[in-house]
Design a protein around this motif. Sequence first.
Motif, PDB file in Angstrom:
ATOM      1  N   ALA A  59      74.689  25.779  68.735  1.00 26.13           N
ATOM      2  CA  ALA A  59      73.907  26.164  69.910  1.00 26.13           C
ATOM      3  C   ALA A  59      74.485  25.535  71.176  1.00 26.13           C
ATOM      4  CB  ALA A  59      72.449  25.754  69.732  1.00 26.13           C
ATOM      5  N   ASP A  60      74.972  24.290  71.089  1.00 22.56           N
ATOM      6  CA  ASP A  60      75.614  23.638  72.242  1.00 22.56           C
ATOM      7  C   ASP A  60      76.839  24.434  72.682  1.00 22.56           C
ATOM      8  OD1 ASP A  60      73.778  21.583  72.323  1.00 22.56           O
ATOM      9  OD2 ASP A  60      75.025  20.184  71.174  1.00 22.56           O
ATOM     10  N   PHE A  61      77.629  24.864  71.699  1.00 28.37           N
ATOM     11  CA  PHE A  61      78.828  25.674  71.977  1.00 28.37           C
ATOM     12  C   PHE A  61      78.466  26.978  72.685  1.00 28.37           C
ATOM     13  CE2 PHE A  61      81.091  29.242  69.649  1.00 28.37           C
ATOM     14  CZ  PHE A  61      82.175  29.316  70.508  1.00 28.37           C
ATOM     15  N   VAL A  62      77.461  27.669  72.155  1.00 31.11           N
ATOM     16  CA  VAL A  62      77.052  28.952  72.741  1.00 31.11           C
ATOM     17  C   VAL A  62      76.465  28.751  74.133  1.00 31.11           C
ATOM     18  CG1 VAL A  62      75.426  30.866  72.485  1.00 31.11           C
ATOM     19  CG2 VAL A  62      76.735  30.070  70.504  1.00 31.11           C
ATOM     20  N   ARG A  63      75.685  27.699  74.287  1.00 30.83           N
ATOM     21  CA  ARG A  63      75.083  27.412  75.589  1.00 30.83           C
ATOM     22  C   ARG A  63      76.161  27.119  76.628  1.00 30.83           C
ATOM     23  NH1 ARG A  63      72.484  23.293  74.020  1.00 30.83           N
ATOM     24  NH2 ARG A  63      70.794  24.510  73.101  1.00 30.83           N
ATOM     25  N   GLY A  66      78.666  30.754  76.436  1.00 32.13           N
ATOM     26  CA  GLY A  66      78.150  32.116  76.422  1.00 32.13           C
ATOM     27  C   GLY A  66      78.719  32.957  75.290  1.00 32.13           C
ATOM     28  N   TYR A  67      79.327  32.309  74.317  1.00 34.40           N
ATOM     29  CA  TYR A  67      79.979  33.032  73.230  1.00 34.40           C
ATOM     30  C   TYR A  67      78.973  33.896  72.453  1.00 34.40           C
ATOM     31  CZ  TYR A  67      82.909  33.946  69.146  1.00 34.40           C
ATOM     32  OH  TYR A  67      83.635  34.561  68.150  1.00 34.40           O
ATOM     33  N   VAL A  68      79.424  35.090  72.075  1.00 34.04           N
ATOM     34  CA  VAL A  68      78.622  36.005  71.268  1.00 34.04           C
ATOM     35  C   VAL A  68      79.346  36.205  69.931  1.00 34.04           C
ATOM     36  CG1 VAL A  68      77.621  38.313  71.097  1.00 34.04           C
ATOM     37  CG2 VAL A  68      77.761  37.178  73.322  1.00 34.04           C
ATOM     38  N   THR A  69      78.687  35.880  68.846  1.00 33.28           N
ATOM     39  CA  THR A  69      79.329  35.963  67.534  1.00 33.28           C
ATOM     40  C   THR A  69      79.588  37.414  67.133  1.00 33.28           C
ATOM     41  OG1 THR A  69      77.219  36.005  66.349  1.00 33.28           O
ATOM     42  CG2 THR A  69      78.213  33.836  66.751  1.00 33.28           C
ATOM     43  N   ALA A 138      86.820  29.985  67.266  1.00 33.95           N
ATOM     44  CA  ALA A 138      86.425  29.872  68.679  1.00 33.95           C
ATOM     45  C   ALA A 138      85.680  28.561  68.922  1.00 33.95           C
ATOM     46  CB  ALA A 138      85.562  31.066  69.080  1.00 33.95           C
ATOM     47  N   TYR A 139      84.787  28.201  68.020  1.00 32.45           N
ATOM     48  CA  TYR A 139      84.072  26.926  68.141  1.00 32.45           C
ATOM     49  C   TYR A 139      85.056  25.766  68.129  1.00 32.45           C
ATOM     50  CZ  TYR A 139      81.093  22.940  67.006  1.00 32.45           C
ATOM     51  OH  TYR A 139      80.477  21.710  67.018  1.00 32.45           O
ATOM     52  N   CYS A 140      86.009  25.802  67.199  1.00 41.46           N
ATOM     53  CA  CYS A 140      86.995  24.724  67.094  1.00 41.46           C
ATOM     54  C   CYS A 140      87.777  24.578  68.399  1.00 41.46           C
ATOM     55  CB  CYS A 140      87.957  24.998  65.944  1.00 41.46           C
ATOM     56  SG  CYS A 140      87.235  24.798  64.300  1.00 41.46           S
ATOM     57  N   GLY A 141      88.160  25.694  68.990  1.00 47.54           N
ATOM     58  CA  GLY A 141      88.889  25.633  70.250  1.00 47.54           C
ATOM     59  C   GLY A 141      88.081  24.966  71.333  1.00 47.54           C
ATOM     60  N   TRP A 142      86.788  25.263  71.388  1.00 48.56           N
ATOM     61  CA  TRP A 142      85.896  24.635  72.375  1.00 48.56           C
ATOM     62  C   TRP A 142      85.739  23.146  72.110  1.00 48.56           C
ATOM     63  CZ3 TRP A 142      81.021  22.571  70.982  1.00 48.56           C
ATOM     64  CH2 TRP A 142      80.218  22.151  72.051  1.00 48.56           C
ATOM     65  N   ALA A 143      85.646  22.766  70.833  1.00 44.14           N
ATOM     66  CA  ALA A 143      85.393  21.376  70.464  1.00 44.14           C
ATOM     67  C   ALA A 143      86.647  20.514  70.431  1.00 44.14           C
ATOM     68  CB  ALA A 143      84.700  21.336  69.096  1.00 44.14           C
ATOM     69  N   GLY A 144      87.822  21.115  70.643  1.00 41.83           N
ATOM     70  CA  GLY A 144      89.058  20.343  70.567  1.00 41.83           C
ATOM     71  C   GLY A 144      89.434  19.997  69.136  1.00 41.83           C
TER      72      GLY A 144
END
Length: 293
Positions: A59-63, A66-69, A138-144
């Motif tokens: 949810a933090d990632f999407v917030r 704005g990512y849409v699965t 995509a989540y991994c890319g955001w989280a480093g």
Amino acid sequence: MAGIGASAAQSMVYLAGGTFLMGTDDTEGFPADGEGPVREVELSPFYIDKTTVTNAEFADFVRDTGYVTEAERFGWSFVFHLFVPDSARKADAASVPGVPWWLAVPGASWRKPEGEGTGIDERMDHPAIHVSWNDAAAYCGWAGKRLPTEAEWEYAARGGLVQKRYPWGDLLKPGDEYLCNIWQGKFPDKNNASDGYIGTAPALSFPPNGYGLYNVVGNVWEWCSDWFSPNPAAAAGSAKNPKGPKTGVNRVMRGGSYLCHKSYCNRYRVAARSSNTPDSSTGNLGFRCVRDP
């Protein structure tokens, strides 16, 4: 990109790498899945998440982005038949040939695990599900971070034990104690929930393995970075930091899920493997991340 903060670093375990025996020749295994042969693999050091990515983290990632699965974009995802709401049943949610317990439910996604009218408010500490390989990347890319290679996943899941069937040893229930979230009862119609759960369990459930990782078997399948091959030893190309085939159709999944049962899917063993297309999502599929030192 979010980067690695202090809290994220605390949620990971440092593993020194080295050599280990990957795969199995266990009589309980599935040779057609490419579980064997046993071979020596060498890995460089890496960090790995203690748990699968939770709904709160996703949810933090999407917030933030704005990512849409993909499930949200497709408008549906696969839900196990016992969890499907009556409204979806009345709408004749399509089943999958050969596995009729999976129904394509309109509106099902990580936010609405069983479709419209369901939610995750009471499951923020559970694994994020209905997440495709592409979503996880995509989540991994955001989280480093990144998805683990199949070899990294198995090395971590073994927890330092050598060629044991499970992360804790060779007995499924040592001392008659449940150590993972899998199916008990008659699949696919009756789950006795003897381990305490019918669907997903919180990510920190059950004792961790020898490396401090939770639920590496059972609960939810976990995506790996590798393309799937039925002969991974040959496809690896190298015994040092193998990354799997260069191309493929399906991506590797590891660990089994709350739906695994010895009668049809005895894949809650550390050497067991499966796969799915990168855009697939289901109610028993999640992921955990790794990063390089």
